[in-house]
Design a protein around this motif. Structure first.
Motif, mmCIF file in Angstrom:
data_model
loop_
_atom_site.group_PDB
_atom_site.id
_atom_site.type_symbol
_atom_site.label_atom_id
_atom_site.label_comp_id
_atom_site.label_asym_id
_atom_site.label_seq_id
_atom_site.Cartn_x
_atom_site.Cartn_y
_atom_site.Cartn_z
ATOM 1 N N GLU A 8 -3.696 0.840 -3.221
ATOM 2 C CA GLU A 8 -3.074 -0.474 -3.094
ATOM 3 C C GLU A 8 -2.332 -0.777 -4.393
ATOM 4 O O GLU A 8 -2.843 -0.534 -5.487
ATOM 5 C CB GLU A 8 -4.126 -1.540 -2.801
ATOM 6 N N ALA B 33 -10.555 -0.548 -4.128
ATOM 7 C CA ALA B 33 -9.584 -1.622 -4.317
ATOM 8 C C ALA B 33 -10.224 -3.003 -4.385
ATOM 9 O O ALA B 33 -9.862 -3.827 -5.238
ATOM 10 C CB ALA B 33 -8.539 -1.583 -3.197
ATOM 11 N N ARG C 165 0.851 -1.184 0.000
ATOM 12 C CA ARG C 165 0.000 0.000 0.000
ATOM 13 C C ARG C 165 0.884 1.229 0.000
ATOM 14 O O ARG C 165 1.944 1.251 0.654
ATOM 15 C CB ARG C 165 -0.920 0.008 1.220
ATOM 16 N N VAL D 117 -4.413 7.412 -0.937
ATOM 17 C CA VAL D 117 -3.944 6.072 -0.602
ATOM 18 C C VAL D 117 -4.389 5.091 -1.681
ATOM 19 O O VAL D 117 -5.535 5.138 -2.141
ATOM 20 C CB VAL D 117 -4.490 5.621 0.771
ATOM 21 N N GLU E 57 1.000 5.689 0.092
ATOM 22 C CA GLU E 57 0.309 6.941 0.377
ATOM 23 C C GLU E 57 1.093 8.084 -0.243
ATOM 24 O O GLU E 57 2.274 8.279 0.039
ATOM 25 C CB GLU E 57 0.172 7.154 1.890
ATOM 26 N N ASN F 262 -7.668 3.113 -2.922
ATOM 27 C CA ASN F 262 -8.069 2.402 -1.714
ATOM 28 C C ASN F 262 -9.579 2.235 -1.598
ATOM 29 O O ASN F 262 -10.071 1.170 -1.219
ATOM 30 C CB ASN F 262 -7.529 3.146 -0.487
ATOM 31 N N LYS F 263 -10.341 3.261 -1.979
ATOM 32 C CA LYS F 263 -11.786 3.209 -1.818
ATOM 33 C C LYS F 263 -12.458 2.220 -2.767
ATOM 34 O O LYS F 263 -13.596 1.798 -2.525
ATOM 35 C CB LYS F 263 -12.390 4.594 -2.025
#
Length: 449
Positions: A402, A426, A393, A400, A395, A423-424
């Motif tokens: 993956e 993934a 992961r 953020v 940032e 990330n939201k």
């Protein structure tokens, strides 16, 4: 009926219709119902021929200014089609069996050709209320170019219904084509201005069958993926009154591409011929042939196929993704939620190891001042070919995400797959990535260029 005999029958009908000057013309006082019924019990064969030529403006590339170049093209498409019943009232659906697909186009010195592979010539075609044609094949994934051929084709239930009058008419009566029919005929996403007018000009007899002769003319303005454009159309339609079938249409027209100020940036002229006849016992699309076949779009039969023979790379991917750039030995996939995948093909023995790839990732992201989590242990997800996968992961100032990496090695060469999944989204996008990895393969031995 064989494919060749079917095409000959269509051409014989066309020849008879074009020679109607000596045929009997009915009295104008009689009323006629020009309506065609589309249901799952009837099928028809369609033959389409197109010829175009003109000048178009190619957009500027780098330091090169926009260029005005000659453009020409021709196509022949023959398919059998049968409407399908559908529980979704907002969608119309047909099943097709393509017999002939010949498409060529030339921009300056650049020639483009398109066809449909034999294994996927049976397709289901859906048309939404917005006029979008969405094809899929129960037999396998389609390439983007195959879908493009079908998207630019006609959809008879919408076109025919929208060109014919709603009530009885007499010779001399006129009516307007529906917006849906205009959009299907012109490939416009919307009709912003103009109309197509149709008129019943005569009723003639061919082979003891009555044919209604209809004139069509008009100018429409709208937009599509080519931008704003203006189209002028003149043509003739024949409707078989005995068989209740629109069986012939010949159009000539001009297509002007417009800039943001409404000025012409190119003009294309062309002719279009459509011939239709009954085809009720076609083996590939009758009810017996379709038993046990899934005729609804699902994730598996709606996948797209990427197959680059020069690169030696083939894989399937979901339709919400699109191929971005194909350059050198690299291919990118992009998705609306922010997902991105980079596939890199390598020669035998030159695919990076897991350790080497992880070192390169650390070095690259450190230069970008990104915060990188530890890598997960590499997992072997396949033995033949060998495929190793690991994740982490990251940032950055952009948020953020993956990172998902897979290294495939085979005797023919290797493939490195690097995916960035926001990330939201993934979890959802990783399912798409799994489908890509499952279908990934090299189609030839990769050599130095």
């Amino acid at each position: 009926m064989t494919p060749s005999s079917g095409r000959l029958a269509v051409l014989r009908t066309v020849a008879l219709l074009l020679c109607c000057s000596s045929l009997h013309v009915s009295l104008p006082a009689q009323s006629y119902t020009l309506a065609e019924s589309f249901d799952s019990k009837s099928a028809y064969r369609v033959e389409l021929r197109t010829s175009i030529s003109g000048l178009v403006t190619l957009p500027s590339l780098g330091d090169k200014p926009a260029q005005l170049v000659n453009m020409s093209g021709k196509s022949q498409i023959v398919y059998d089609e049968r409407p399908l019943s559908d529980e979704d009232a907002t969608t119309k659906k047909t099943v097709r069996a393509y017999r002939v697909v010949e498409f060529s186009r030339k921009f300056g010195d650049t020639e483009q050709k398109a066809s449909i592979r034999e294994p996927v010539r049976r397709m289901v075609v859906l048309r939404s209320e917005q006029g979008k044609k969405v094809p899929f094949s129960p037999e396998g994934a389609l390439t983007y170019s195959e879908i493009d051929v079908v998207k630019n084709d006609l959809f008879s239930p919408t076109l025919v219904t929208g060109l014919l009058p709603k009530g009885v008419v007499k010779v001399g009566d006129s009516w307007k084509a529906s917006n849906a029919a205009i959009m299907d005929l012109t490939d416009l996403d919307s009709v912003e201005e103009g109309e197509l007018k149709l008129e019943l000009t005569a009723v003639v007899t061919v082979n003891n069958r009555q044919q209604a002769k209809i004139a069509m003319t008009g100018t429409v303005r709208g937009g599509n993926e080519d931008g704003p454009n203006l189209q002028k159309i003149d043509g003739t339609i024949y409707f078989d009154l005995d068989r209740k079938r629109l069986n012939y249409m010949k159009l000539s027209g001009t297509h002007e591409l417009l800039n943001k100020d409404g000025k012409s940036t190119g003009k294309i002229e062309g002719t279009f011929v459509m011939a239709r006849e009954d085809a009720n016992q076609v083996a590939l699309i009758n009810e017996d042939a379709l038993k046990g076949i899934d005729l609804k779009p699902i994730e598996e039969n709606s996948m797209l196929l990427f197959d680059d023979q020069d690169l030696g790379l083939m894989f399937k991917y979901p339709r919400r993704w699109r191929v971005g750039v194909v350059q050198g030995r690299q291919v990118t996939l992009e998705e609306g939620l922010g997902g991105a995948v980079l596939l890199t093909v390598s020669t035998p023995g030159n695919t990076p190891s897991v350790k080497l790839l992880q070192e390169e990732i650390r070095t690259t992201l450190a230069k970008q001042k990104a915060k990188l989590d530890p890598f997960s242990p590499a997992i072997r997800i396949s033995e033949k070919p060998v495929m190793d996968r690991f994740t982490t992961r990251v940032e950055t100032t952009g948020g953020v995400a993956e990172l998902d990496y897979t290294i495939m090695t085979a005797p023919e060469g290797g493939i490195c797959v690097a995916a960035r999944l926001p990330n939201k989204a993934a979890k959802e996008l990783r399912t798409d990535l799994d489908r890509v990895l499952k279908s990934l393969q090299l189609t030839k031995r990769i050599t130095e260029r």
